[in-house]
Design a protein around this motif. Sequence first.
Motif, PDB file in Angstrom:
ATOM      1  N   GLY A   1       0.792  -1.232   0.000  1.00 56.16           N
ATOM      2  CA  GLY A   1       0.000   0.000   0.000  1.00 56.16           C
ATOM      3  C   GLY A   1       0.823   1.280   0.000  1.00 56.16           C
ATOM      4  O   GLY A   1       0.266   2.371  -0.007  1.00 56.16           O
ATOM      5  N   THR A   2       2.160   1.144  -0.014  1.00 57.09           N
ATOM      6  CA  THR A   2       2.996   2.346  -0.036  1.00 57.09           C
ATOM      7  C   THR A   2       2.690   3.204  -1.264  1.00 57.09           C
ATOM      8  O   THR A   2       2.532   4.416  -1.160  1.00 57.09           O
ATOM      9  CB  THR A   2       4.492   1.967  -0.048  1.00 57.09           C
TER      10      THR A   2
ATOM     11  N   LYS B   1       0.010   3.275  -3.078  1.00 57.22           N
ATOM     12  CA  LYS B   1      -1.318   3.869  -2.989  1.00 57.22           C
ATOM     13  C   LYS B   1      -1.293   5.087  -2.060  1.00 57.22           C
ATOM     14  O   LYS B   1      -1.888   6.119  -2.343  1.00 57.22           O
ATOM     15  CB  LYS B   1      -2.321   2.822  -2.479  1.00 57.22           C
ATOM     16  N   ARG B   2      -0.573   4.919  -0.947  1.00 52.40           N
ATOM     17  CA  ARG B   2      -0.488   6.026   0.004  1.00 52.40           C
ATOM     18  C   ARG B   2       0.199   7.232  -0.627  1.00 52.40           C
ATOM     19  O   ARG B   2      -0.264   8.358  -0.512  1.00 52.40           O
ATOM     20  CB  ARG B   2       0.270   5.575   1.258  1.00 52.40           C
TER      21      ARG B   2
ATOM     22  N   ARG C   1       0.325   7.919  -3.675  1.00 48.11           N
ATOM     23  CA  ARG C   1      -0.543   8.454  -4.711  1.00 48.11           C
ATOM     24  C   ARG C   1      -1.694   9.253  -4.137  1.00 48.11           C
ATOM     25  O   ARG C   1      -2.328  10.035  -4.829  1.00 48.11           O
ATOM     26  CB  ARG C   1      -1.086   7.301  -5.553  1.00 48.11           C
ATOM     27  N   SER C   2      -1.999   9.033  -2.861  1.00 47.21           N
ATOM     28  CA  SER C   2      -3.081   9.782  -2.238  1.00 47.21           C
ATOM     29  C   SER C   2      -2.608  11.176  -1.832  1.00 47.21           C
ATOM     30  O   SER C   2      -3.401  11.993  -1.403  1.00 47.21           O
ATOM     31  CB  SER C   2      -3.622   9.028  -1.024  1.00 47.21           C
ATOM     32  N   THR C   3      -1.319  11.445  -1.955  1.00 46.08           N
ATOM     33  CA  THR C   3      -0.791  12.772  -1.644  1.00 46.08           C
ATOM     34  C   THR C   3      -0.577  13.546  -2.951  1.00 46.08           C
ATOM     35  O   THR C   3      -0.584  12.950  -4.023  1.00 46.08           O
ATOM     36  CB  THR C   3       0.573  12.680  -0.925  1.00 46.08           C
ATOM     37  N   PRO C   4      -0.357  14.844  -2.844  1.00 47.23           N
ATOM     38  CA  PRO C   4      -0.096  15.605  -4.084  1.00 47.23           C
ATOM     39  C   PRO C   4       1.326  15.431  -4.618  1.00 47.23           C
ATOM     40  O   PRO C   4       1.709  16.137  -5.535  1.00 47.23           O
ATOM     41  CB  PRO C   4      -0.338  17.063  -3.667  1.00 47.23           C
ATOM     42  N   MET C   5       2.092  14.506  -4.048  1.00 45.46           N
ATOM     43  CA  MET C   5       3.465  14.304  -4.535  1.00 45.46           C
ATOM     44  C   MET C   5       3.470  13.936  -6.018  1.00 45.46           C
ATOM     45  O   MET C   5       2.770  13.027  -6.425  1.00 45.46           O
ATOM     46  CB  MET C   5       4.126  13.169  -3.743  1.00 45.46           C
TER      47      MET C   5
ATOM     48  N   PRO D   1       4.392  11.952  -9.175  1.00 47.01           N
ATOM     49  CA  PRO D   1       4.938  10.587  -9.275  1.00 47.01           C
ATOM     50  C   PRO D   1       6.423  10.569  -9.602  1.00 47.01           C
ATOM     51  O   PRO D   1       7.146   9.683  -9.146  1.00 47.01           O
ATOM     52  CB  PRO D   1       4.131   9.975 -10.423  1.00 47.01           C
TER      53      PRO D   1
ATOM     54  N   THR E   1      -7.288  -3.100  -9.393  1.00 45.62           N
ATOM     55  CA  THR E   1      -7.674  -1.739  -9.060  1.00 45.62           C
ATOM     56  C   THR E   1      -6.999  -0.803 -10.039  1.00 45.62           C
ATOM     57  O   THR E   1      -6.141  -1.211 -10.811  1.00 45.62           O
ATOM     58  CB  THR E   1      -7.273  -1.382  -7.623  1.00 45.62           C
ATOM     59  N   VAL E   2      -7.432   0.451 -10.016  1.00 45.48           N
ATOM     60  CA  VAL E   2      -6.903   1.398 -10.989  1.00 45.48           C
ATOM     61  C   VAL E   2      -5.509   1.878 -10.589  1.00 45.48           C
ATOM     62  O   VAL E   2      -5.281   2.197  -9.442  1.00 45.48           O
ATOM     63  CB  VAL E   2      -7.844   2.620 -11.113  1.00 45.48           C
TER      64      VAL E   2
ATOM     65  N   PHE F   1      -9.238   6.865  -6.792  1.00 48.63           N
ATOM     66  CA  PHE F   1      -8.458   5.631  -6.964  1.00 48.63           C
ATOM     67  C   PHE F   1      -9.102   4.673  -7.947  1.00 48.63           C
ATOM     68  O   PHE F   1      -8.526   3.656  -8.311  1.00 48.63           O
ATOM     69  CB  PHE F   1      -8.287   4.909  -5.629  1.00 48.63           C
TER      70      PHE F   1
ATOM     71  N   ARG G   1      -3.119  17.378  -9.616  1.00 49.14           N
ATOM     72  CA  ARG G   1      -2.406  17.149  -8.353  1.00 49.14           C
ATOM     73  C   ARG G   1      -2.884  18.117  -7.263  1.00 49.14           C
ATOM     74  O   ARG G   1      -2.926  17.784  -6.089  1.00 49.14           O
ATOM     75  CB  ARG G   1      -0.901  17.350  -8.559  1.00 49.14           C
TER      76      ARG G   1
ATOM     77  N   ARG H   1      -5.459  16.977  -4.798  1.00 51.04           N
ATOM     78  CA  ARG H   1      -5.016  16.096  -3.710  1.00 51.04           C
ATOM     79  C   ARG H   1      -4.442  16.905  -2.544  1.00 51.04           C
ATOM     80  O   ARG H   1      -4.332  16.415  -1.429  1.00 51.04           O
ATOM     81  CB  ARG H   1      -3.959  15.108  -4.208  1.00 51.04           C
TER      82      ARG H   1
ATOM     83  N   LEU I   1      -6.073   5.533   4.834  1.00 51.07           N
ATOM     84  CA  LEU I   1      -6.213   4.235   4.179  1.00 51.07           C
ATOM     85  C   LEU I   1      -6.490   3.151   5.209  1.00 51.07           C
ATOM     86  O   LEU I   1      -6.244   3.330   6.399  1.00 51.07           O
ATOM     87  CB  LEU I   1      -4.944   3.921   3.396  1.00 51.07           C
TER      88      LEU I   1
ATOM     89  N   TYR J   1       2.676  18.617   0.665  1.00 50.18           N
ATOM     90  CA  TYR J   1       1.518  19.523   0.640  1.00 50.18           C
ATOM     91  C   TYR J   1       1.958  20.978   0.693  1.00 50.18           C
ATOM     92  O   TYR J   1       3.006  21.294   1.253  1.00 50.18           O
ATOM     93  CB  TYR J   1       0.604  19.230   1.841  1.00 50.18           C
TER      94      TYR J   1
END
Lengths: 264, 289
Positions: A87-88, A90-91, A93-97, A99, A263-264, B53, B73, B76, B83, B105
Amino acid sequence: MNTLALGFDRTALELRMYSREKEAVFFSFLFPILLLSLFSVIFSSQFDDPGGMTAGQYFLPGMVAAGVVLTSFQTMALSVATERDDGTLKRLRSTPMPPVAYFLGKVGLVAVSSVTQMVLLLVVARLAFGVELPTSPDRWAVFAAVFLLGLVGGTVLGVAYSSLSTARSIGAVVIGPMLVLQFISGVYIGWDSVPGWLQQVAAVFPLKWIAQGMRSVFFPDGMASTEMAGSWETGRTLLVLAAWAVGGLVLCTRTFRWSKRGTV
Amino acid sequence: MTAAIRVRGLTKTYGDHRAVDGLDLDVHHGEVFALLGPNGAGKTTTVEILEGFRGRDGGEVAVLGTDPQGAPRGWRDRIGIVLQTTGGLDLLTPREALRSTARCYSHPRDVDEVVEATGLTEKVDARIAGLSGGQKRRLDVALGIVGGPELLFLDEPTTGFDPQARRDFWALIRGLAEDGTTILLTTHYLDEAEHLADRVGVIAAGALLALDTPAALGGRRTGEATVSWEDEGVPRSLVTAEPTAEVARLAARFGGEVPELTVTRPSLEDTYLGLIAPHVTTATEEVPA
């Protein structure tokens, strides 16, 4: 923060995690150094011709090549597969970082760990086992080119390879074939003692070319006759490694997934 | 004012299975909204679509005014996601993980402040591998809020908590809500929804069955109540739509105190189970041969 700064930040974090993972430190970072030491000691009696090569000198190019693929390919394949599964990714990707910052961190990790490893390996070879290191700039230029192309190819191919399996089985999926490849590519046993047809198989993969390139750097010129073509084939070596690097990059960008299958 | 989350006619199909089937949903700015539903109701799919997602097959979705599918971006930067599991951080400390996340952020919260709010002060420099389940879960929340989100997604946040840890966790979430964070929560626990949520949506078979405050869900406030008392040592009870009249009648009959008198409304759990009953197929136990 901009992408580059985040990339540096990720590099620092990756290095911190890498250095804290004993398995990674042992099996990718220290392994070639330990094996070189072991082989130099075990086989010293078989390399006692006055004026001939020492065991350390004989095994050094193979260990250099192993170091390149371990710190790039093996590290990437294992870490990216694990991070996709746990899940790293995914985590992140959940931030605005961006890629790209993630990949910059990986590149930074490979760069720092492999250069440090290489310096250590050469220092140990020189100081502990008296291996004469080349003095001509030409040889070091070849070393740099093979080292760099090997690392780039190993990194992108490792990322691509990570998609083949899940974290639970990636260890076996990576380490098994890697071990076979190292044996048939002249890493642990002399290239000239690998049977011809196995040499042909090995020649398909980049490790054989990295090892050959490194032999051309660290072996006396007279040894060129023991190669498949009877020469070092430096140009061909660089071409094959460059082709693998480009192919690997395409493969890696085409196949990369942030999440597990389904999953996507 | 636009809703924090606006969903119209959302559909998502896996093969022949319609996981989400024409779902409509509005979550207002600043509210805590709980999404309840049995396993397989489409909760997680819905939330993952809202989080960006997962893609969707149909319908309109706006989260903070932006379609999560292909959102930039910057979007987000304004949402936080807690999670279901935080893996891959074992080799780091909470401080390291939070710092590196905060840097992503543009307006992060102060790491120390987040550490304190989530009760991780003592463990802030310990390896995450050695944290207890509850501490790891609080770290998940810390990671979700360190970016200073306007909207926070919490997917089954207290699964596996002991009762005290749940109470502490609820206090943490209420604190966030008081600071104005909009929260979308999914949970299996009815008491959790009752404690935290301003409104509750019950979802089954991919569609919204009921939507109300926890106190009024499914007509709890006005529906039938159970009046129980004791008559010469024998427990008696009666289900009635007019409990007050029934109590008055009993009071008159007993000429004062009614022994063991209670009036109960259906619990949120009763209401919830009643709502989802038609959509839940009882698992048949297999008899070993």
